[in-house]
Design a protein around this motif. Structure first.
Motif, PDB file in Angstrom:
ATOM      1  N   GLN A 228      -5.330  -3.387  -7.946  1.00 55.71           N
ATOM      2  CA  GLN A 228      -4.425  -3.508  -9.089  1.00 55.71           C
ATOM      3  C   GLN A 228      -5.231  -3.722 -10.355  1.00 55.71           C
ATOM      4  O   GLN A 228      -6.310  -4.321 -10.329  1.00 55.71           O
ATOM      5  CB  GLN A 228      -3.461  -4.680  -8.873  1.00 55.71           C
ATOM      6  CG  GLN A 228      -2.411  -4.827  -9.976  1.00 55.71           C
ATOM      7  CD  GLN A 228      -1.184  -5.566  -9.480  1.00 55.71           C
ATOM      8  OE1 GLN A 228      -0.507  -5.085  -8.589  1.00 55.71           O
ATOM      9  NE2 GLN A 228      -0.915  -6.720 -10.040  1.00 55.71           N
ATOM     10  N   LYS A 229      -4.693  -3.238 -11.488  1.00 53.65           N
ATOM     11  CA  LYS A 229      -5.396  -3.364 -12.764  1.00 53.65           C
ATOM     12  C   LYS A 229      -4.425  -3.704 -13.883  1.00 53.65           C
ATOM     13  O   LYS A 229      -3.292  -3.246 -13.906  1.00 53.65           O
ATOM     14  CB  LYS A 229      -6.141  -2.067 -13.097  1.00 53.65           C
ATOM     15  CG  LYS A 229      -6.888  -2.100 -14.435  1.00 53.65           C
ATOM     16  CD  LYS A 229      -7.513  -0.753 -14.763  1.00 53.65           C
ATOM     17  CE  LYS A 229      -8.775  -0.518 -13.954  1.00 53.65           C
ATOM     18  NZ  LYS A 229      -9.484   0.708 -14.388  1.00 53.65           N
ATOM     19  N   LEU A 230      -4.899  -4.532 -14.815  1.00 55.04           N
ATOM     20  CA  LEU A 230      -4.143  -4.889 -16.009  1.00 55.04           C
ATOM     21  C   LEU A 230      -5.000  -4.544 -17.208  1.00 55.04           C
ATOM     22  O   LEU A 230      -6.214  -4.755 -17.198  1.00 55.04           O
ATOM     23  CB  LEU A 230      -3.812  -6.389 -15.977  1.00 55.04           C
ATOM     24  CG  LEU A 230      -3.077  -7.025 -17.155  1.00 55.04           C
ATOM     25  CD1 LEU A 230      -2.303  -8.237 -16.654  1.00 55.04           C
ATOM     26  CD2 LEU A 230      -4.019  -7.460 -18.260  1.00 55.04           C
ATOM     27  N   ARG A 231      -4.370  -3.999 -18.257  1.00 56.86           N
ATOM     28  CA  ARG A 231      -5.111  -3.643 -19.460  1.00 56.86           C
ATOM     29  C   ARG A 231      -4.478  -4.296 -20.680  1.00 56.86           C
ATOM     30  O   ARG A 231      -3.257  -4.242 -20.858  1.00 56.86           O
ATOM     31  CB  ARG A 231      -5.132  -2.120 -19.651  1.00 56.86           C
ATOM     32  CG  ARG A 231      -5.973  -1.691 -20.860  1.00 56.86           C
ATOM     33  CD  ARG A 231      -6.021  -0.180 -21.003  1.00 56.86           C
ATOM     34  NE  ARG A 231      -4.763   0.370 -21.455  1.00 56.86           N
ATOM     35  CZ  ARG A 231      -4.559   1.672 -21.621  1.00 56.86           C
ATOM     36  NH1 ARG A 231      -5.524   2.527 -21.326  1.00 56.86           N
ATOM     37  NH2 ARG A 231      -3.395   2.110 -22.024  1.00 56.86           N
ATOM     38  N   SER A 232      -5.295  -4.901 -21.500  1.00 54.58           N
ATOM     39  CA  SER A 232      -4.839  -5.479 -22.761  1.00 54.58           C
ATOM     40  C   SER A 232      -5.559  -4.809 -23.912  1.00 54.58           C
ATOM     41  O   SER A 232      -6.485  -4.018 -23.716  1.00 54.58           O
ATOM     42  CB  SER A 232      -5.099  -6.995 -22.788  1.00 54.58           C
ATOM     43  OG  SER A 232      -4.245  -7.658 -21.887  1.00 54.58           O
ATOM     44  N   GLY A 233      -5.131  -5.137 -25.136  1.00 54.22           N
ATOM     45  CA  GLY A 233      -5.703  -4.512 -26.323  1.00 54.22           C
ATOM     46  C   GLY A 233      -7.137  -4.916 -26.565  1.00 54.22           C
ATOM     47  O   GLY A 233      -7.726  -5.709 -25.824  1.00 54.22           O
ATOM     48  N   GLY A 234      -7.735  -4.387 -27.647  1.00 53.65           N
ATOM     49  CA  GLY A 234      -9.143  -4.608 -27.928  1.00 53.65           C
ATOM     50  C   GLY A 234      -9.385  -5.671 -28.978  1.00 53.65           C
ATOM     51  O   GLY A 234      -8.473  -6.360 -29.428  1.00 53.65           O
TER      52      GLY A 234
END
Length: 396
Positions: A228-234
């Motif tokens: 599983q993967k989660l992505r947030s802003g930079g």
């Protein structure tokens, strides 16, 4: 021959058993005519095996196996041939599952399997054989590993430029309240990014990975799969950002292989700050253990404060001044199936409260999933769980 039916039947409709439990069942034989036999036997067996090949100067195959259950029962002696009349015969059996039996498991390079094999010995002919599998689920009690209660903090940093154009470092600090989690829990995680460099960070990725180490003949092979993967802003140049997340453990199977010495499994939280351009990314890998019985409360443990932002996505927001040009936060799920990995991506939703009754979601899984081949090339294990703080600096 007059064999109308010959099978191994377990008393449970779904043959799922636990270490220390007594497994009962019967061997059924139905004859529609008189038959001459020399014996009827049942073998109950559980073992692990793995196999892979490597090609260097020449191809070589590595194999290993390990036995956890071996029980043989004889219902009709082999001493001399015996005539059985046309009717139904039932031979009951009972055996206790060893306390150290690991969970059933199957993957590309090996498996841990349990089965019962019945055999009718035919004089001067071909024997009748029937093989039936059953499943073992070995609950993993996290309380057996007290070091998992220790809070975990890891700091990583790196420089992007040479001495004559040096800027400040990119620093990432990751905090966890503990390193052992039950399948019903969410993982609270705090990620702090201080970007004092002149290179933007495009996104922060948090992923759960499963690693496997296959061991045979003094050699080993390691494989890894992303669950599983989660992505947030930079984070833009010269700015800082803190993310406070609840990372949901995916509803997949987490077998307990702690008592298997040739197939070793572990899980890792991988946090990656993805830098813009052709620069190398900043990474942190935190070993965690996932089990069935969650850690009991430690009243002496320090309080871990996780401030969750009040927004619809339950995600720490990217400041307006630094969010322009960066993708919105989203979850990426990798679902493991019997034939391939299916990736689904959707906007993140508020995380539901998980009731205590969901403590052992692994116990409710279908045992057929354990018998299906999983092309996930998953697993590796380096052994012990590490829970000490580390500070590491990297120079690109």
């Amino acid at each position: 021959m007059g064999v109308a039916k010959f099978c191994v039947v377990f008393d449970k409709s779904d043959p799922i058993y636990y270490p220390g439990e007594t497994m009962t069942g019967r061997v059924e034989l139905v004859l529609n005519s008189t038959m001459k036999i020399e014996g009827i036997k049942l073998k109950l067996k559980g073992r692990a095996k793995c196999e892979w090949s490597e090609s260097h100067s020449k191809s070589r195959v590595f194999r290993s196996s390990e036995t956890y259950l071996k029980n043989e029962q004889t219902f009709v002696e082999e001493r001399e041939a015996k005539m059985l009349q046309a009717k139904k015969y039932v031979y009951p059996f009972a055996v206790m599952i060893p306390s150290k039996a690991p969970s059933s498991f199957k993957s590309h390079y090996g498996e841990i399997s349990y089965y019962g094999k019945a055999k009718i010995i035919i004089p001067h002919g071909f024997d009748y054989k029937k093989r039936t599998r059953f499943t073992i689920i070995s609950p993993l009690d996290l309380n057996l590993y007290p070091q998992l209660r220790t809070t975990y903090k890891e700091e990583k940093s790196k420089m992007f430029c040479c001495l004559w154009c040096a800027s400040g470092p990119l620093t990432m600090v990751v905090n966890l309240p503990k390193t052992g989690f039950a399948t019903s829990e969410c993982i609270p995680i705090i990620v702090e990014i201080d970007n004092a460099s002149n290179i933007a960070v495009n996104a922060i990725y948090i992923s759960l990975k499963r690693k496997i180490k296959w061991i045979a003949e003094g050699h080993h092979k390691t494989t890894e799969v992303e669950l599983q993967k989660l992505r947030s802003g930079g984070v833009r140049e010269g700015q800082s950002q803190t993310w406070s997340e609840y990372f949901t453990i995916p509803p997949t199977i987490f077998p307990n292989l702690e008592d298997c010495s040739i197939i070793r499994m572990s899980h890792v939280l991988h946090i990656e700050a993805r830098a813009a351009g052709m620069h190398l990314n900043l990474n942190a890998r935190i070993p965690i253990m996932i089990g069935d019985i969650q850690l009991s409360e430690d009243t002496n443990a320090p309080i871990f404060s996780l401030q969750v932002p009040n927004n619809p996505n339950n995600m720490a927001p990217v400041p307006a001044s630094s969010s322009q040009g960066y993708p919105q936060s989203e979850y990426h799920f990798t679902e493991i199936t019997s034939s391939k990995s299916v990736v689904q991506s959707h906007q993140s939703q508020p995380q539901p409260q998980i009731p205590p009754s969901a403590l052992s979601s692994q116990f409710e899984c279908s045992h057929s999933a354990l018998h299906s081949p999983v092309t996930c090339d998953n697993i590796i294990v380096d052994g012990s769980i590490i829970s000490s703080s580390r500070n590491t600096a990297q120079l690109e």
